[in-house]
Design a protein around this motif. Structure first.
Motif, PDB file in Angstrom:
ATOM      1  N   VAL A 194       1.837  -1.839  18.426  1.00 33.81           N
ATOM      2  CA  VAL A 194       2.459  -0.688  17.756  1.00 33.81           C
ATOM      3  C   VAL A 194       3.552  -0.054  18.624  1.00 33.81           C
ATOM      4  CG1 VAL A 194       2.045   1.498  16.595  1.00 33.81           C
ATOM      5  CG2 VAL A 194       0.255  -0.243  16.588  1.00 33.81           C
ATOM      6  N   THR A 195       3.156   0.456  19.804  1.00 37.58           N
ATOM      7  CA  THR A 195       4.115   1.234  20.599  1.00 37.58           C
ATOM      8  C   THR A 195       5.357   0.419  20.939  1.00 37.58           C
ATOM      9  OG1 THR A 195       2.151   2.214  21.579  1.00 37.58           O
ATOM     10  CG2 THR A 195       4.262   2.838  22.536  1.00 37.58           C
ATOM     11  N   GLY A 196       5.159  -0.843  21.229  1.00 38.23           N
ATOM     12  CA  GLY A 196       6.289  -1.656  21.640  1.00 38.23           C
ATOM     13  C   GLY A 196       7.033  -2.308  20.493  1.00 38.23           C
ATOM     14  N   ASN A 197       6.591  -2.053  19.286  1.00 34.87           N
ATOM     15  CA  ASN A 197       7.177  -2.725  18.135  1.00 34.87           C
ATOM     16  C   ASN A 197       8.515  -2.074  17.772  1.00 34.87           C
ATOM     17  OD1 ASN A 197       7.838  -3.253  15.349  1.00 34.87           O
ATOM     18  ND2 ASN A 197       5.792  -4.130  15.137  1.00 34.87           N
ATOM     19  N   ILE A 198       9.561  -2.870  17.788  1.00 36.24           N
ATOM     20  CA  ILE A 198      10.908  -2.327  17.621  1.00 36.24           C
ATOM     21  C   ILE A 198      11.112  -1.694  16.239  1.00 36.24           C
ATOM     22  CG2 ILE A 198      11.870  -4.594  17.022  1.00 36.24           C
ATOM     23  CD1 ILE A 198      13.688  -1.847  19.011  1.00 36.24           C
ATOM     24  N   ILE A 199      10.490  -2.283  15.209  1.00 32.02           N
ATOM     25  CA  ILE A 199      10.663  -1.726  13.852  1.00 32.02           C
ATOM     26  C   ILE A 199      10.018  -0.349  13.800  1.00 32.02           C
ATOM     27  CG2 ILE A 199      10.230  -2.092  11.399  1.00 32.02           C
ATOM     28  CD1 ILE A 199       9.863  -5.105  12.110  1.00 32.02           C
ATOM     29  N   PHE A 200       8.810  -0.250  14.375  1.00 25.31           N
ATOM     30  CA  PHE A 200       8.101   1.031  14.399  1.00 25.31           C
ATOM     31  C   PHE A 200       8.904   2.081  15.171  1.00 25.31           C
ATOM     32  CE2 PHE A 200       5.041   3.695  16.838  1.00 25.31           C
ATOM     33  CZ  PHE A 200       4.530   4.418  15.771  1.00 25.31           C
ATOM     34  N   ARG A 201       9.437   1.680  16.323  1.00 23.46           N
ATOM     35  CA  ARG A 201      10.192   2.642  17.148  1.00 23.46           C
ATOM     36  C   ARG A 201      11.420   3.145  16.401  1.00 23.46           C
ATOM     37  NH1 ARG A 201       8.442   2.088  22.918  1.00 23.46           N
ATOM     38  NH2 ARG A 201       9.874   3.794  23.270  1.00 23.46           N
ATOM     39  N   LYS A 202      12.104   2.231  15.734  1.00 22.76           N
ATOM     40  CA  LYS A 202      13.309   2.652  14.990  1.00 22.76           C
ATOM     41  C   LYS A 202      12.951   3.638  13.876  1.00 22.76           C
ATOM     42  CE  LYS A 202      16.678  -0.220  16.531  1.00 22.76           C
ATOM     43  NZ  LYS A 202      17.793   0.320  17.288  1.00 22.76           N
ATOM     44  N   ARG A 203      11.735   3.522  13.365  1.00 19.05           N
ATOM     45  CA  ARG A 203      11.343   4.407  12.269  1.00 19.05           C
ATOM     46  C   ARG A 203      10.999   5.820  12.747  1.00 19.05           C
ATOM     47  NH1 ARG A 203       9.527   2.602   7.417  1.00 19.05           N
ATOM     48  NH2 ARG A 203       9.543   4.813   6.924  1.00 19.05           N
ATOM     49  N   ILE A 204      10.566   5.978  14.017  1.00 22.61           N
ATOM     50  CA  ILE A 204      10.147   7.321  14.425  1.00 22.61           C
ATOM     51  C   ILE A 204      10.922   7.908  15.606  1.00 22.61           C
ATOM     52  CG2 ILE A 204       7.815   7.049  13.468  1.00 22.61           C
ATOM     53  CD1 ILE A 204       6.764   6.950  16.312  1.00 22.61           C
ATOM     54  N   GLU A 205      11.684   7.101  16.311  1.00 25.50           N
ATOM     55  CA  GLU A 205      12.455   7.675  17.411  1.00 25.50           C
ATOM     56  C   GLU A 205      13.596   8.532  16.872  1.00 25.50           C
ATOM     57  OE1 GLU A 205      11.921   4.867  21.348  1.00 25.50           O
ATOM     58  OE2 GLU A 205      13.435   4.355  19.881  1.00 25.50           O
ATOM     59  N   GLN A 206      13.771   9.693  17.466  1.00 24.10           N
ATOM     60  CA  GLN A 206      14.804  10.649  17.063  1.00 24.10           C
ATOM     61  C   GLN A 206      14.700  11.085  15.605  1.00 24.10           C
ATOM     62  OE1 GLN A 206      18.519   8.906  18.435  1.00 24.10           O
ATOM     63  NE2 GLN A 206      17.469   8.513  20.350  1.00 24.10           N
ATOM     64  N   ILE A 207      13.505  10.999  15.063  1.00 22.56           N
ATOM     65  CA  ILE A 207      13.261  11.518  13.713  1.00 22.56           C
ATOM     66  C   ILE A 207      12.469  12.813  13.876  1.00 22.56           C
ATOM     67  CG2 ILE A 207      12.145  11.100  11.503  1.00 22.56           C
ATOM     68  CD1 ILE A 207      14.492   9.222  12.073  1.00 22.56           C
ATOM     69  N   GLY A 208      12.922  13.868  13.244  1.00 24.25           N
ATOM     70  CA  GLY A 208      12.240  15.159  13.361  1.00 24.25           C
ATOM     71  C   GLY A 208      12.603  15.831  14.665  1.00 24.25           C
ATOM     72  N   GLU A 209      13.167  17.021  14.587  1.00 28.53           N
ATOM     73  CA  GLU A 209      13.529  17.713  15.821  1.00 28.53           C
ATOM     74  C   GLU A 209      12.665  18.953  15.960  1.00 28.53           C
ATOM     75  OE1 GLU A 209      17.809  18.457  15.891  1.00 28.53           O
ATOM     76  OE2 GLU A 209      17.993  16.640  14.691  1.00 28.53           O
ATOM     77  N   PHE A 210      11.528  18.790  16.619  1.00 26.41           N
ATOM     78  CA  PHE A 210      10.684  19.934  16.920  1.00 26.41           C
ATOM     79  C   PHE A 210      11.205  20.552  18.212  1.00 26.41           C
ATOM     80  CE2 PHE A 210       8.035  16.824  14.726  1.00 26.41           C
ATOM     81  CZ  PHE A 210       7.439  17.592  13.738  1.00 26.41           C
ATOM     82  N   SER A 211      11.262  21.891  18.264  1.00 28.09           N
ATOM     83  CA  SER A 211      11.702  22.525  19.503  1.00 28.09           C
ATOM     84  C   SER A 211      10.728  23.639  19.854  1.00 28.09           C
ATOM     85  CB  SER A 211      13.103  23.109  19.330  1.00 28.09           C
ATOM     86  OG  SER A 211      13.032  24.217  18.464  1.00 28.09           O
ATOM     87  N   PRO A 212      10.670  24.036  21.143  1.00 29.53           N
ATOM     88  CA  PRO A 212       9.756  25.121  21.527  1.00 29.53           C
ATOM     89  C   PRO A 212      10.015  26.392  20.732  1.00 29.53           C
ATOM     90  CG  PRO A 212      10.560  24.017  23.474  1.00 29.53           C
ATOM     91  CD  PRO A 212      11.328  23.449  22.318  1.00 29.53           C
ATOM     92  N   ASP A 213      11.296  26.691  20.440  1.00 26.95           N
ATOM     93  CA  ASP A 213      11.590  27.915  19.711  1.00 26.95           C
ATOM     94  C   ASP A 213      11.062  27.839  18.276  1.00 26.95           C
ATOM     95  OD1 ASP A 213      13.000  30.533  19.559  1.00 26.95           O
ATOM     96  OD2 ASP A 213      14.089  29.477  17.969  1.00 26.95           O
ATOM     97  N   MET A 214      11.282  26.700  17.641  1.00 30.80           N
ATOM     98  CA  MET A 214      10.773  26.507  16.288  1.00 30.80           C
ATOM     99  C   MET A 214       9.239  26.604  16.286  1.00 30.80           C
ATOM    100  SD  MET A 214      11.004  23.051  14.145  1.00 30.80           S
ATOM    101  CE  MET A 214      11.784  22.997  12.569  1.00 30.80           C
ATOM    102  N   ALA A 215       8.621  26.051  17.331  1.00 31.11           N
ATOM    103  CA  ALA A 215       7.162  26.098  17.448  1.00 31.11           C
ATOM    104  C   ALA A 215       6.678  27.538  17.472  1.00 31.11           C
ATOM    105  CB  ALA A 215       6.717  25.369  18.713  1.00 31.11           C
ATOM    106  N   ARG A 216       7.380  28.398  18.218  1.00 27.35           N
ATOM    107  CA  ARG A 216       6.962  29.806  18.294  1.00 27.35           C
ATOM    108  C   ARG A 216       7.163  30.505  16.961  1.00 27.35           C
ATOM    109  NH1 ARG A 216       9.759  29.429  23.228  1.00 27.35           N
ATOM    110  NH2 ARG A 216       8.248  29.122  24.892  1.00 27.35           N
ATOM    111  N   ARG A 217       8.251  30.195  16.286  1.00 23.33           N
ATOM    112  CA  ARG A 217       8.517  30.868  15.026  1.00 23.33           C
ATOM    113  C   ARG A 217       7.487  30.507  13.960  1.00 23.33           C
ATOM    114  NH1 ARG A 217      12.958  29.366  12.666  1.00 23.33           N
ATOM    115  NH2 ARG A 217      13.661  27.771  14.112  1.00 23.33           N
ATOM    116  N   TYR A 218       6.973  29.272  14.008  1.00 27.77           N
ATOM    117  CA  TYR A 218       6.030  28.849  12.974  1.00 27.77           C
ATOM    118  C   TYR A 218       4.583  28.806  13.443  1.00 27.77           C
ATOM    119  CZ  TYR A 218       9.773  27.618   9.767  1.00 27.77           C
ATOM    120  OH  TYR A 218      10.823  27.675   8.911  1.00 27.77           O
TER     121      TYR A 218
END
Lengths: 370, 168
Positions: A194-218
């Motif tokens: 799973v972790t090393g699978n290139i198709i899987f990585r392309k699907r989740i890398e740089q998807i969704g931008e969670f940030s500490p500030d957003m975390a505090r707000r929600y």
């Protein structure tokens, strides 16, 4: 490039759920779409609403014990732990040391099976069927171990105020040790599969931008928060039970995307195994149940008890009035706050990426609806 | 704000009533009582102090409805519970524009207690169905209502009794 709106194409509304494999339960999301892009996702809750907080006010506190397991079916023991913890704190009762160890051991086994199920279904959501077969094989071992001591496989009602309902025996300890060895031997395989699978990585890398500030707000908590670089885990931040006696790390990542949440959760599997190992080594002898009055009344006053569920911060806030029935009980569940950031997080994203984000949040809908 | 003491000092500016409570007995550190009119300034202060909103909840007492807010901090142990009495028209100001997570929590409190959160962007039913808007399931019957004194600790907070070392 001209956008579709400029070309005169209308936005359209796509209804996802309430029955949909990617929503992991009866959650409905109304998606306002522009082509394949989600412009405004709005979750619709309440399909599984049972009003547990009202039920708590209508029955004596021991009769609420089975309810605790029916909110988050993947972390029933951790919900057990929080509930008996809040009653003990309000009534001024302390569980025996052996009971506290048994609670930690069973809670960590519960956390492991939740993480294993998540690992399988996240990858399943992204289109790979094989890994869930392997994670279920592992998870089955935990369920078998827990079934022997608790009597159930999913909706456990194992913990009691003052201790637990049954003691664990040598067979349990031996099987758990075997399981720890087995799970460790499986991790390199998941790494390659799973972790090393290139198709899987392309699907989740740089998807969704969670940030500490957003975390505090929600009010974001759990592995997704730790993926933004904040090492916040209730087991360490506000230690409860016997967690301070164990040496374990709080895994963090800094990228704040879905991959970060994935890596944090996978590394937490190893940390739970470490806690289990130490707890089994140090397991003290003695009674597994403290002396508790047969008819325990809840004194007037209030108390909170916070535990770390596999999805984040779980708070029970109990208010007693001197009778055996709670005057008020608020249950703060992690997935509720975690899901509430979906509209901000996923606007402008491809529909397939929204599935990756929801998978990373590890939603359990009956917990949100309560 | 980087410690509990600096948080208490900052609250003096609003000013709100702050009581330090025993974490071992209560599960949180600070209990705060404030007026509905102070709520937004209070929330702004916690927002700049890097707190996060844990939950919003309600409580039906003989004296009226109270709304409780729990906040905590990722950086240092400081969990606080703030109780706000609602205004005469059963409303309090929203904090959903300061802490966006409050949006759903306030809608839930509206569902269960009927409390109006003034200027809330979307105060539609969240967990209840749309035709259940008048149900307000957590409101109590008059004879079961208690006042603040009825749900407050009567004796000073004692240490938990040690576990009995014999088989039950």
């Amino acid at each position: 490039m001209t956008t579709r709106a400029e070309k005169g194409e209308q936005r359209y509304v796509l209804n996802m759920g309430p029955q949909h494999p990617s929503t992991h339960g009866v959650l409905r999301v109304i998606l306002e779409m522009e082509g394949e892009y989600v412009m405004d996702p709005q979750p619709v809750l309440g399909y599984g609403h049972r009003m547990h907080e009202k039920m708590a006010e209508c029955r004596s506190w021991p009769n609420f014990l089975p309810n605790a397991a029916r909110m988050d079916y993947l972390a029933a023991l951790i919900y057990n732990h929080g509930y008996v913890g809040v009653v003990e704190r309000l009534a001024g009762i302390e569980a025996t040391p052996r009971a506290e160890y048994i609670r930690v051991i069973t809670s960590e086994l519960n956390r492991l099976q939740s993480h294993l199920l998540w690992l399988g279904v996240l990858v399943l959501d992204l289109g790979a069927f094989t890994p869930i077969m392997y994670t279920f094989e592992d998870r089955e071992k935990i369920l078998d171990i827990l079934e022997d001591v608790t009597g159930s496989r999913l909706t456990y009602c194992y913990m009691r105020v003052g201790g637990v309902v049954r003691d664990i025996d040598d067979k349990f300890v031996e099987r758990t040790r075997e399981y720890i060895k087995w799970q460790r031997s499986r991790m390199p395989m998941y790494d390659k599969l799973v972790t090393g699978n290139i198709i899987f990585r392309k699907r989740i890398e740089q998807i969704g931008e969670f940030s500490p500030d957003m975390a505090r707000r929600y009010g974001l908590t759990g592995p997704v928060l730790r993926g933004t670089g904040i090492p916040y885990d209730i087991r360490r931040a506000e230690p409860y039970s016997v967690y301070p006696e164990f040496d374990f790390e709080i895994p963090t990542e800094t990228s704040g995307d879905c991959m970060a949440a994935y890596l944090v959760r996978v590394r937490e599997i190893e940390q739970s195994l470490r806690i289990l190992e130490q707890a089994l080594d140090k397991l003290p002898d003695g009674p597994f149940m403290a002396k508790v009055p047969k008819k325990l009344k809840l004194p007037a006053g209030d108390a909170c008890y916070t535990v770390e569920s596999p999805r984040g911060e779980l708070v029970y806030h109990l208010i007693g009035d001197g009778s055996d029935t709670p005057y008020r009980m608020k249950i703060r569940v992690p997935s509720f706050s975690n899901l509430s950031l979906l509209p901000e997080l996923c606007s402008g994203m491809l529909l397939s990426d929204l599935c990756a984000c929801m998978g990373s949040l590890d939603l359990v809908i009956p917990e949100i609806d309560r | 704000m980087e410690s509990k003491d600096s948080v208490i000092a900052a609250f003096k500016k609003i000013p709100v009533t702050v009581e330090e409570v025993q974490f071992a007995q209560r599960g949180y550190h600070l209990e705060i009582t404030l007026e509905a009119g102070q709520l937004r300034a209070f929330a702004e202060l916690l927002r700049t102090g890097n707190f996060y909103l844990s939950f919003v909840s309600g409580l039906h007492l003989a004296t009226g409805i109270e709304v409780s807010y729990q906040f905590a901090n990722y950086g240092f142990p400081c969990r606080l519970l703030a109780n706000v009495g609602v205004d005469a028209d059963n409303s309090v100001p929203t904090i959903a524009d300061i802490f966006q997570g409050a949006n759903w929590h306030e809608r839930e409190t509206k569902d269960f207690y009927g409390v109006i959160f003034r200027d809330h962007p979307n105060l539609k039913p969240l967990l209840l169905a749309e035709d259940m808007e008048d149900l307000k399931p957590l409101l109590k019957k008059e004879k079961t209502l208690k006042d603040r004194a009825g749900i407050s600790r009567t004796e000073p907070e004692a240490q938990p009794t040690p576990a009995v070392k014999e088989d039950a």
